[in-house]
Design a protein around this motif. Structure first.
Motif, PDB file in Angstrom:
ATOM      1  N   LYS A  27     -46.305 -21.128  24.830  1.00  0.00           N
ATOM      2  CA  LYS A  27     -46.906 -20.080  24.741  1.00  0.00           C
ATOM      3  C   LYS A  27     -46.697 -18.485  25.183  1.00  0.00           C
ATOM      4  N   SER A  28     -45.583 -19.082  26.769  1.00  0.00           N
ATOM      5  CA  SER A  28     -44.994 -18.027  27.262  1.00  0.00           C
ATOM      6  C   SER A  28     -43.431 -17.377  26.839  1.00  0.00           C
ATOM      7  N   SER A  29     -43.215 -18.935  26.555  1.00  0.00           N
ATOM      8  CA  SER A  29     -41.255 -19.620  26.131  1.00  0.00           C
ATOM      9  C   SER A  29     -41.477 -19.042  24.621  1.00  0.00           C
ATOM     10  N   GLY A  30     -42.270 -19.034  24.102  1.00  0.00           N
ATOM     11  CA  GLY A  30     -41.936 -18.824  23.131  1.00  0.00           C
ATOM     12  C   GLY A  30     -41.900 -19.718  21.887  1.00  0.00           C
ATOM     13  N   THR A  31     -41.390 -21.264  23.095  1.00  0.00           N
ATOM     14  CA  THR A  31     -40.133 -22.341  22.073  1.00  0.00           C
ATOM     15  C   THR A  31     -41.796 -23.586  22.756  1.00  0.00           C
ATOM     16  N   ILE A  32     -41.793 -24.591  21.302  1.00  0.00           N
ATOM     17  CA  ILE A  32     -42.212 -25.855  21.665  1.00  0.00           C
ATOM     18  C   ILE A  32     -41.728 -26.950  21.403  1.00  0.00           C
ATOM     19  N   ILE A  33     -41.151 -27.347  22.003  1.00  0.00           N
ATOM     20  CA  ILE A  33     -40.035 -28.787  21.892  1.00  0.00           C
ATOM     21  C   ILE A  33     -41.059 -30.368  21.441  1.00  0.00           C
ATOM     22  N   ILE A  34     -40.518 -30.237  20.645  1.00  0.00           N
ATOM     23  CA  ILE A  34     -41.227 -32.189  19.691  1.00  0.00           C
ATOM     24  C   ILE A  34     -40.358 -32.633  19.125  1.00  0.00           C
ATOM     25  N   ALA A  35     -40.889 -34.324  19.297  1.00  0.00           N
ATOM     26  CA  ALA A  35     -39.791 -35.414  19.113  1.00  0.00           C
ATOM     27  C   ALA A  35     -40.063 -35.815  17.435  1.00  0.00           C
ATOM     28  N   VAL A  36     -39.264 -36.313  16.787  1.00  0.00           N
ATOM     29  CA  VAL A  36     -39.764 -36.082  15.332  1.00  0.00           C
ATOM     30  C   VAL A  36     -38.623 -37.315  15.309  1.00  0.00           C
ATOM     31  N   HIS A  37     -39.235 -38.044  14.653  1.00  0.00           N
ATOM     32  CA  HIS A  37     -38.170 -39.192  13.587  1.00  0.00           C
ATOM     33  C   HIS A  37     -37.393 -38.806  12.793  1.00  0.00           C
ATOM     34  N   ASP A  38     -36.238 -39.051  13.042  1.00  0.00           N
ATOM     35  CA  ASP A  38     -35.008 -38.496  12.097  1.00  0.00           C
ATOM     36  C   ASP A  38     -34.458 -39.537  11.015  1.00  0.00           C
ATOM     37  N   ASP A  39     -34.627 -40.708  10.854  1.00  0.00           N
ATOM     38  CA  ASP A  39     -34.676 -41.714  10.049  1.00  0.00           C
ATOM     39  C   ASP A  39     -35.732 -42.420   9.394  1.00  0.00           C
ATOM     40  N   GLU A  40     -37.001 -41.411   9.258  1.00  0.00           N
ATOM     41  CA  GLU A  40     -37.868 -42.296   8.128  1.00  0.00           C
ATOM     42  C   GLU A  40     -38.321 -41.768   7.455  1.00  0.00           C
ATOM     43  N   ALA A  41     -38.002 -41.290   6.603  1.00  0.00           N
ATOM     44  CA  ALA A  41     -39.077 -40.418   5.441  1.00  0.00           C
ATOM     45  C   ALA A  41     -39.520 -41.375   4.962  1.00  0.00           C
ATOM     46  N   PRO A  42     -40.987 -40.453   4.044  1.00  0.00           N
ATOM     47  CA  PRO A  42     -41.157 -39.632   4.004  1.00  0.00           C
ATOM     48  C   PRO A  42     -41.587 -39.003   4.926  1.00  0.00           C
ATOM     49  N   PHE A  43     -41.900 -39.451   6.104  1.00  0.00           N
ATOM     50  CA  PHE A  43     -42.546 -38.947   7.481  1.00  0.00           C
ATOM     51  C   PHE A  43     -41.954 -37.500   7.788  1.00  0.00           C
ATOM     52  N   GLY A  44     -40.183 -38.546   8.266  1.00  0.00           N
ATOM     53  CA  GLY A  44     -39.582 -37.327   9.501  1.00  0.00           C
ATOM     54  C   GLY A  44     -37.389 -37.950   8.820  1.00  0.00           C
ATOM     55  N   LYS A  45     -37.109 -36.944   8.048  1.00  0.00           N
ATOM     56  CA  LYS A  45     -35.476 -37.327   8.058  1.00  0.00           C
ATOM     57  C   LYS A  45     -35.022 -36.075   8.681  1.00  0.00           C
ATOM     58  N   LEU A  46     -33.370 -36.593   8.979  1.00  0.00           N
ATOM     59  CA  LEU A  46     -32.905 -35.138   9.171  1.00  0.00           C
ATOM     60  C   LEU A  46     -31.706 -35.471   8.023  1.00  0.00           C
ATOM     61  N   ASN A  47     -31.673 -34.575   7.052  1.00  0.00           N
ATOM     62  CA  ASN A  47     -31.246 -34.175   5.963  1.00  0.00           C
ATOM     63  C   ASN A  47     -30.021 -33.293   6.245  1.00  0.00           C
ATOM     64  N   GLY A  92     -41.107 -35.439  30.270  1.00  0.00           N
ATOM     65  CA  GLY A  92     -40.786 -34.065  29.841  1.00  0.00           C
ATOM     66  C   GLY A  92     -40.241 -33.215  29.121  1.00  0.00           C
ATOM     67  N   ALA A  93     -38.971 -34.478  28.510  1.00  0.00           N
ATOM     68  CA  ALA A  93     -38.233 -33.876  28.166  1.00  0.00           C
ATOM     69  C   ALA A  93     -38.280 -33.144  26.014  1.00  0.00           C
ATOM     70  N   VAL A  94     -40.186 -33.344  26.035  1.00  0.00           N
ATOM     71  CA  VAL A  94     -40.571 -32.998  24.945  1.00  0.00           C
ATOM     72  C   VAL A  94     -42.394 -32.119  24.654  1.00  0.00           C
TER      73      VAL A  94
END
Length: 271
Positions: A27-47, A92-94
């Motif tokens: 909350k203090s940093s104002g940023t949250i880092i989240i691991a998601v899929h980039d090649d698993e449509a329709p859940f997560g995909k980098l378009n 601790g990367a995400v």
């Protein structure tokens, strides 16, 4: 940020050795880092340079609940498979992983998990030409599976030969290239491929006991986990999961995925 830069960021963070941020630090940093899929449509995909999918929307919605009235930003880190997600959390990367993770006795040693948000079983993707009708037809054959996935674990216990592949898309491509005889994964994942390629089918889509996708955090990050659970309850009560199922999953599967088998709103309604 393009795919190369996301991959570079993942690699750099992977070796940083820092602990994930606490809820207060996020909350203090104002940023949250989240691991998601980039090649698993329709859940997560980098378009292009934009992440899309059911879990992307979920990650953003949970982040919004965490930040509340404060301004916050979400940064995504690409995770090809479960093994990568757990490594990112442990290093601790995400701050959290919204990437079809399933809590089991083994994975609970690697991360702490939220309440579930999706129900799954094991399914198998095969080539239509092979006319596979049951797992008995796969005896002495090779099963393609991602490291740490429920498909890998299920068929390992059955004594099948496993060949690892690095992503859902990669596993499906390996199947079409005859590198294995079936691709095993969560049913909702393998069911996607016959929609876009008539050479493959899912002859079995409800193997094993039901398991549940949950959001993962670094072990011991209790305050963050509590905030995530509260967010999931709030989202369910506002109809978020049904809406996003209709927005992302139902159209992708051309109506062949029935939400009653996957959504958990009935459980949340009891809370």
């Amino acid at each position: 940020m393009n795919k190369f830069l996301f991959a570079f960021a993942s690699s750099a963070l992977l070796f940083s050795g820092v602990c994930a941020k606490s809820l207060a630090e996020i909350k203090s940093s104002g940023t949250i880092i989240i691991a998601v899929h980039d090649d698993e449509a329709p859940f997560g995909k980098l378009n292009g340079d934009k992440y899309e999918g059911f879990e992307i929307t979920l990650a953003e919605a949970v982040a919004a609940k965490i930040f509340g009235d404060s301004e916050g930003k979400v940064e995504f880190v690409a995770s090809a498979n479960d093994e990568t997600s757990y490594r990112l959390l442990q290093d601790g990367a995400v701050d959290m992983a919204v990437s079809t993770l399933v809590p089991t006795a083994e994975t609970e040693k690697l991360a702490d998990f939220s309440s579930p948000y999706f129900s799954v079983n094991v399914g198998i993707l095969t080539r239509k030409a092979d006319a596979i009708t049951s797992i008995k037809d796969l005896k002495d054959k090779t099963i393609l599976a991602m490291p740490g996935s429920i498909g890998e674990k299920y068929f390992q216990k059955q004594g099948y030969t496993i060949k690892e592949c690095d992503s859902a898309g990669g596993c499906a491509r390996a199947l079409l290239e005859n590198q294995g005889d079936a691709y095993a994964d969560e049913n909702i994942i393998v069911m996607a491929f016959p929609v876009i390629n008539r050479e493959v089918e899912v002859p079995q889509k409800n193997l094993g006991a039901s398991e549940f996708n949950s959001i993962g955090v670094q072990k011991g990050n209790a305050d963050l986990l509590k905030a995530i659970d509260a967010a999931l309850v709030e989202l369910s009560k506002t109809g978020f999961f049904e809406t996003e199922f209709n927005n992302h999953i139902s159209p992708y599967y051309k109506g062949t995925a029935e939400k009653k088998y996957f959504l958990l709103d009935d459980i949340y309604n009891l809370l």
